[in-house]
Each structure stands twice: as C-alpha cells, then as structure tokens.
Motif scaffolding. Structure first.
Motif, PDB file in Angstrom:
ATOM      1  N   GLY A  41      14.886 -14.645  20.509  1.00 19.65           N
ATOM      2  CA  GLY A  41      14.917 -13.707  21.829  1.00 19.65           C
ATOM      3  C   GLY A  41      15.834 -13.051  22.110  1.00 19.65           C
ATOM      4  O   GLY A  41      15.596 -11.813  22.594  1.00 19.65           O
ATOM      5  N   GLN A  42      17.138 -13.356  21.907  1.00 19.23           N
ATOM      6  CA  GLN A  42      18.211 -12.517  22.144  1.00 19.23           C
ATOM      7  C   GLN A  42      18.412 -11.365  21.167  1.00 19.23           C
ATOM      8  O   GLN A  42      18.382 -10.322  21.734  1.00 19.23           O
ATOM      9  N   ALA A  43      18.120 -11.518  20.116  1.00 17.57           N
ATOM     10  CA  ALA A  43      18.156 -10.600  18.860  1.00 17.57           C
ATOM     11  C   ALA A  43      16.740  -9.541  19.530  1.00 17.57           C
ATOM     12  O   ALA A  43      17.105  -8.357  19.283  1.00 17.57           O
ATOM     13  N   ILE A 111      26.663  -8.860   1.273  1.00 18.68           N
ATOM     14  CA  ILE A 111      26.938  -7.893   2.681  1.00 18.68           C
ATOM     15  C   ILE A 111      27.357  -8.925   3.856  1.00 18.68           C
ATOM     16  O   ILE A 111      27.235 -10.184   3.856  1.00 18.68           O
ATOM     17  N   LEU A 112      28.445  -8.228   4.584  1.00 18.18           N
ATOM     18  CA  LEU A 112      28.701  -8.982   5.669  1.00 18.18           C
ATOM     19  C   LEU A 112      28.023  -8.636   6.802  1.00 18.18           C
ATOM     20  O   LEU A 112      27.329  -7.653   7.186  1.00 18.18           O
ATOM     21  N   PRO A 113      27.616  -9.698   7.854  1.00 19.03           N
ATOM     22  CA  PRO A 113      26.885  -9.284   8.907  1.00 19.03           C
ATOM     23  C   PRO A 113      27.596  -8.396   9.772  1.00 19.03           C
ATOM     24  O   PRO A 113      28.752  -8.511  10.048  1.00 19.03           O
ATOM     25  N   GLY A 114      26.769  -7.556  10.284  1.00 17.34           N
ATOM     26  CA  GLY A 114      27.457  -6.314  11.029  1.00 17.34           C
ATOM     27  C   GLY A 114      26.743  -5.020  11.149  1.00 17.34           C
ATOM     28  O   GLY A 114      25.495  -5.002  10.600  1.00 17.34           O
ATOM     29  N   GLY A 115      27.331  -4.207  11.345  1.00 18.45           N
ATOM     30  CA  GLY A 115      26.764  -2.686  11.485  1.00 18.45           C
ATOM     31  C   GLY A 115      26.332  -2.425  12.718  1.00 18.45           C
ATOM     32  O   GLY A 115      26.774  -1.646  13.348  1.00 18.45           O
ATOM     33  N   SER A 116      25.271  -3.075  13.117  1.00 14.10           N
ATOM     34  CA  SER A 116      24.840  -2.937  14.609  1.00 14.10           C
ATOM     35  C   SER A 116      24.667  -4.306  15.159  1.00 14.10           C
ATOM     36  O   SER A 116      24.732  -5.084  14.504  1.00 14.10           O
ATOM     37  N   SER A 120      23.571  -7.959  13.487  1.00 11.39           N
ATOM     38  CA  SER A 120      24.609  -8.741  13.704  1.00 11.39           C
ATOM     39  C   SER A 120      23.812 -10.033  14.298  1.00 11.39           C
ATOM     40  O   SER A 120      23.973 -11.130  13.749  1.00 11.39           O
ATOM     41  N   THR A 121      23.067  -9.955  15.377  1.00 11.83           N
ATOM     42  CA  THR A 121      22.185 -11.087  15.786  1.00 11.83           C
ATOM     43  C   THR A 121      21.114 -11.487  15.286  1.00 11.83           C
ATOM     44  O   THR A 121      20.926 -12.740  15.051  1.00 11.83           O
ATOM     45  N   VAL A 163      15.313  -8.525   7.830  1.00 12.97           N
ATOM     46  CA  VAL A 163      15.117  -7.641   9.054  1.00 12.97           C
ATOM     47  C   VAL A 163      16.640  -7.422   9.484  1.00 12.97           C
ATOM     48  O   VAL A 163      16.709  -6.299  10.260  1.00 12.97           O
ATOM     49  N   ALA A 164      17.681  -8.179   9.255  1.00 14.25           N
ATOM     50  CA  ALA A 164      18.782  -7.636   9.764  1.00 14.25           C
ATOM     51  C   ALA A 164      19.330  -6.426   8.965  1.00 14.25           C
ATOM     52  O   ALA A 164      19.734  -5.408   9.537  1.00 14.25           O
TER      53      ALA A 164
END
Length: 188
Positions: A41-43, A111-116, A120-121, A163-164
């Motif tokens: 839900g947060q994402a 890859i690392l979590p991040g970018g946007s 990230s979420t 989807v991330a």
C-alpha cells in the motif's frame, strides 16, 4: 462494534479453528504477510497514477491475494474450509513478471535498491516478501499449510524485483549497479 476485544490480553489470539500464542510461528507467518500488504500500500502511494495505472491495478489485486494468503495461513485445518490461494494465482504472477520485465533494460549485474522512492519501496516489498516466505517455510516444517501460499510468495518476490526495476525505467531513472558485481545475469 468495538475495535478492542480484550481477548488477546493474556497473550493469545484467535486463528481459524482455535487459539494460539501471539508469538506462534503461524501468527508470525501471517503477520509478516500482513506487514507486506501494508508496504505494498505504501509503494502504491509513490507511483504516479498516469504512468503506472496497470501496475497499480495489479498491486491492488496482490493486496487482496495477500489477505487470502494470511487467511490460508491462519487456518489450523484445511477441513474447516477450502484454501483460497491457487496455482492459477502463481501462473498469473509469472505472466505479469514476463510482461513487466519486457519493459526493463537488460540486466547483467546485481543492483542496489534505489534510484527512485517508488523503486526503493518496491524493493522493501521484495525483502519483506522473502521474510514472509521464510516464516512460511518454518511453519510448514511442523504444521500443514497450503503449499500454494509458499509458491505464491516465492514468485511474488520475483515480481517485486521486476516492478522495482520497472518503476525506475518508466521514469527514466537508471538502476544502481552493485559496483563489485560480476556479470551474473544472462541477457534477455
């Protein structure tokens, strides 16, 4: 209806078919699935409705299905009611993964979590999903479960990874490659 019942004050909670301790492995499993549902839900709140209408619809369906997962995990005995999570739900996740993966750039390195923020979420969703899967594996060692829930969570973490990457791709943000990664993925 009052929100509080006081029935859990002694450290037990109701499940479908009885009561168990609040720290029972079954409660830990469906509680982690509930946590995942909240992060989904947060994402969703970080995704632009115009650019991600299709994904938002899929994520809403996933929230409903995570509720089904929790319901199946809260079931002490299958004889009490039929399971809700099915192999068809897993198959549909695979189709969604393939569809969204086709939109992302080739990947060769970790890859690392991040970018946007949205990406990230969604990576947080992926890791919480893996934790939920581990809790379900622990539960399944000692008690019967709907095996499709375990398969669903396994595939769902792959969905969140995909989807991330999609979240970054659709807004033209590059994934962040892990600097010391060898080439570990095959090209599409």
């Amino acid at each position: 209806m009052k929100i509080y019942t006081r029935t859990g004050d002694a450290g037990q909670t109701g499940v479908i078919g009885g009561r168990v301790d609040k720290d029972d492995v079954r409660v830990e499993a469906y509680g982690t699935v509930d946590e995942l549902k909240c992060f989904v839900g947060q994402a969703m709140g970080f995704l632009d409705k115009d650019k991600f209408e299709d994904l938002l619809n899929d994520l809403l369906e996933i929230q409903h299905e995570l509720f089904d997962c929790g319901s199946d995990l809260a079931l002490l005995k299958q004889e009490l009611r039929p399971y809700k999570v099915t192999a068809e739900m897993v198959d549909r996740l695979e189709a969604w993964i393939d569809k969204y993966d086709a939109e992302t750039p080739d990947i060769t390195k970790f890859i690392l979590p991040g970018g946007s923020l949205a990406s990230s979420t969604l990576h947080v969703c992926r890791t919480v999903c893996r934790r939920a899967e581990r809790r379900v594996v622990t539960l399944a060692r000692t008690q019967p479960i709907n095996e499709e829930v375990r398969r669903y969570l396994n595939r769902l973490s792959d969905f969140f990874f995909t989807v991330a990457r999609l979240a970054n791709s659709r807004i033209d943000v590059k994934d962040i490659e892990y600097a010391r990664s060898a080439n570990v993925f095959r090209r599409k």
